[in-house]
Scaffold this active site. Structure first.
Site, PDB file in Angstrom:
ATOM      1  N   ARG A 137     -20.607  35.354  -3.801  1.00 39.38           N
ATOM      2  CA  ARG A 137     -20.713  34.072  -4.431  1.00 39.38           C
ATOM      3  C   ARG A 137     -19.854  33.151  -3.441  1.00 39.38           C
ATOM      4  O   ARG A 137     -20.238  32.144  -3.216  1.00 39.38           O
ATOM      5  CB  ARG A 137     -20.620  34.111  -5.564  1.00 39.38           C
ATOM      6  CG  ARG A 137     -21.834  34.521  -6.678  1.00 39.38           C
ATOM      7  CD  ARG A 137     -21.345  35.367  -7.864  1.00 39.38           C
ATOM      8  NE  ARG A 137     -20.587  36.518  -7.505  1.00 39.38           N
ATOM      9  CZ  ARG A 137     -21.084  37.827  -7.413  1.00 39.38           C
ATOM     10  NH1 ARG A 137     -22.284  37.738  -7.239  1.00 39.38           N
ATOM     11  NH2 ARG A 137     -20.116  38.836  -7.016  1.00 39.38           N
ATOM     12  N   THR A 138     -18.556  33.437  -3.406  1.00 45.66           N
ATOM     13  CA  THR A 138     -17.883  32.474  -2.746  1.00 45.66           C
ATOM     14  C   THR A 138     -18.170  31.800  -1.376  1.00 45.66           C
ATOM     15  O   THR A 138     -18.249  30.971  -1.051  1.00 45.66           O
ATOM     16  CB  THR A 138     -16.290  32.998  -2.854  1.00 45.66           C
ATOM     17  OG1 THR A 138     -16.074  33.044  -4.111  1.00 45.66           O
ATOM     18  CG2 THR A 138     -15.475  31.527  -2.263  1.00 45.66           C
ATOM     19  N   LYS A 165      -6.832  44.203  17.475  1.00 49.76           N
ATOM     20  CA  LYS A 165      -6.054  44.359  18.477  1.00 49.76           C
ATOM     21  C   LYS A 165      -4.361  43.925  18.285  1.00 49.76           C
ATOM     22  O   LYS A 165      -3.631  43.940  19.333  1.00 49.76           O
ATOM     23  CB  LYS A 165      -6.470  43.345  20.004  1.00 49.76           C
ATOM     24  CG  LYS A 165      -7.864  43.781  20.299  1.00 49.76           C
ATOM     25  CD  LYS A 165      -8.355  42.703  21.405  1.00 49.76           C
ATOM     26  CE  LYS A 165      -9.744  42.844  21.603  1.00 49.76           C
ATOM     27  NZ  LYS A 165      -9.927  41.890  22.694  1.00 49.76           N
ATOM     28  N   ARG A 186     -10.084  33.631   2.599  1.00 48.25           N
ATOM     29  CA  ARG A 186      -9.799  34.652   1.490  1.00 48.25           C
ATOM     30  C   ARG A 186      -8.982  35.997   2.134  1.00 48.25           C
ATOM     31  O   ARG A 186      -9.430  36.391   2.849  1.00 48.25           O
ATOM     32  CB  ARG A 186     -11.113  35.429   0.864  1.00 48.25           C
ATOM     33  CG  ARG A 186     -10.740  36.579   0.046  1.00 48.25           C
ATOM     34  CD  ARG A 186     -12.012  36.950  -0.736  1.00 48.25           C
ATOM     35  NE  ARG A 186     -12.267  35.982  -1.840  1.00 48.25           N
ATOM     36  CZ  ARG A 186     -13.288  36.170  -2.821  1.00 48.25           C
ATOM     37  NH1 ARG A 186     -14.082  37.122  -2.863  1.00 48.25           N
ATOM     38  NH2 ARG A 186     -13.728  35.208  -3.664  1.00 48.25           N
ATOM     39  N   HIS A 214      -7.730  31.526  -7.500  1.00 49.93           N
ATOM     40  CA  HIS A 214      -8.937  31.260  -6.876  1.00 49.93           C
ATOM     41  C   HIS A 214      -9.276  29.819  -7.174  1.00 49.93           C
ATOM     42  O   HIS A 214     -10.062  29.629  -8.458  1.00 49.93           O
ATOM     43  CB  HIS A 214      -9.951  32.316  -7.353  1.00 49.93           C
ATOM     44  CG  HIS A 214     -11.605  32.338  -6.707  1.00 49.93           C
ATOM     45  ND1 HIS A 214     -11.649  31.445  -5.930  1.00 49.93           N
ATOM     46  CD2 HIS A 214     -12.122  33.305  -6.621  1.00 49.93           C
ATOM     47  CE1 HIS A 214     -12.785  31.663  -5.402  1.00 49.93           C
ATOM     48  NE2 HIS A 214     -13.247  33.003  -5.888  1.00 49.93           N
TER      49      HIS A 214
END
Length: 385
Positions: A137-138, A165, A186, A214
């Protein structure tokens, strides 16, 4: 001629310069005025025409007083005064009540006009998304929001990036900012997004940092309450489930302290709301009550905010089954007729699918509201409104 201070021009003017409306507009009886749209980059030279009332005085300082009813209905989105331009969004603690009102005002207008207006506010702007943790959703709502504003999106896939890497997160975000105008990130580690923000000049939005915060989820949660109930004041919000690890309830509890609310917590002992959050809420003078039995909290609940309990956090399956909170039609028997059920999603089995048909089940409408709130936030951070 042009009045640069107040953002309007007489009908005969041919200038296509844009101005922000503000202050008071004084006009002679029945003037014909062309307001230059201060927000949207519509087709070149396009202008909207309105007639001011005979009183000749229109306050431009807020949505309720800014324009006549006709103008409010016709405008794409209102002009709002805010301090979000080019700012990072890292925690709900950076918001005040006035800023929330401004964000929600713009979001509400996007919600009303989305099906009938083509938005080009962010044409030429690029959103960079960096999700180091799964998201549906986000991630998708930010992508949809930017595209609906007329912008484009680039996405970093950690599994296919130079992170494999050995490149640091700090160097990664430094590079990504060179390719875009605004970013959302996130990360599973609390505080990592805040740390990354120290290395970039472009606006960075916290899309969730582990069990930390959040902030944009909390914004859309409060916006949904406002849209569904009509007010955020004088209500009781009951949070149920995993309150210890749920970053959504951490942010929501903090944000709700800006309103006149009562908070109720329902959880097993090992998943209680963290003391840090409880102390913060207490310091703001907000009443809090904890329960073990959900039914004890239901009669006074206006908003039931359900979160998923993770089975792996319980010592045994028997403990999980004993302490789980299942929302069924029977659960809502004692609930108020006008209450609503919210959930940040995804749900597993904490809300029965039988609840979906109940008009009080607002969680899918809640998820949809994420697009409008994030459209408003992106537009404001980019300085487009």
């Amino acid at each position: 001629g042009i009045n640069a201070e107040y953002g309007y021009t007489s009908e005969e003017s041919t200038s296509d310069t844009e101005y922000k409306a503000g202050g008071l507009v004084t006009a002679s009886p029945k003037p014909k005025v062309v307001f230059l749209d201060p927000i949207s980059k519509l087709t070149a030279g396009r202008q909207r025409q309105f007639s001011l009332p005979e009183s000749g005085r229109v306050r431009q300082s807020s949505l309720s007083e800014a324009l006549t009813e006709e103008v409010v209905e016709t405008r794409l989105i209102p002009v709002v005064r805010h301090n979000l331009n080019n700012k990072h969004i890292l925690t709900v603690k950076q918001f005040d009540r006035n800023t929330l009102h401004q964000i929600f005002t713009v979001a509400h207008q996007f919600k009303r006009k989305l099906q009938t207006e083509i938005h080009t506010l962010a044409t030429g702007c690029v959103l960079g998304t960096m999700f180091f943790e799964p998201s549906t959703r986000t991630h998708l709502s930010f992508t949809s929001a930017m595209q609906r504003l007329g912008g484009t999106v680039i996405t970093l896939s950690p599994s296919e990036s130079s992170l494999l890497k050995g490149e640091s997160v700090e160097d990664t975000v430094r590079n990504i900012q060179g390719y875009c105008d605004i970013m959302v990130m996130r990360h599973p580690t609390p505080g990592q997004v805040t740390n990354a923000a120290r290395y970039v000049q472009k606006p960075l939005i916290n899309g969730g940092d582990g069990v930390g915060e959040h902030p944009t989820q909390a914004l859309l949660d409060v916006f949904t309450i406002r849209e569904e109930i009509g007010t955020v004041n004088g209500i009781t919000v009951t949070m149920v489930g995993d309150l210890k690890h749920g970053r959504t309830v951490h942010s929501l509890a903090r944000l709700l302290t800006l309103y006149n609310v009562k908070l109720q917590y329902v959880s097993p002992p090992e998943l209680e709301m963290p003391a840090e959050i409880v102390d913060y809420v207490k310091g703001k003078g907000i009443p809090q009550t904890s329960y073990r039995d959900l039914m004890d909290a239901m009669p006074s609940t206006d908003v039931l905010y359900v979160t998923r309990i993770q089975k792996e956090r319980f010592p045994s399956p028997e403990d999980y089954e004993k302490d789980s909170y299942l929302i069924t039609p029977e659960t809502l028997i004692k609930a108020k007729p006008g209450m609503i059920v919210l959930h940040p999603l995804p749900r597993v089995n904490e809300i029965s699918v039988e609840i979906d048909a109940d008009p009080r089940a607002a969680y899918f409408r809640q998820a949809a509201n994420g697009v409008y709130v994030r459209m408003a936030l992106l537009a404001m951070l980019l300085g487009k409104c």
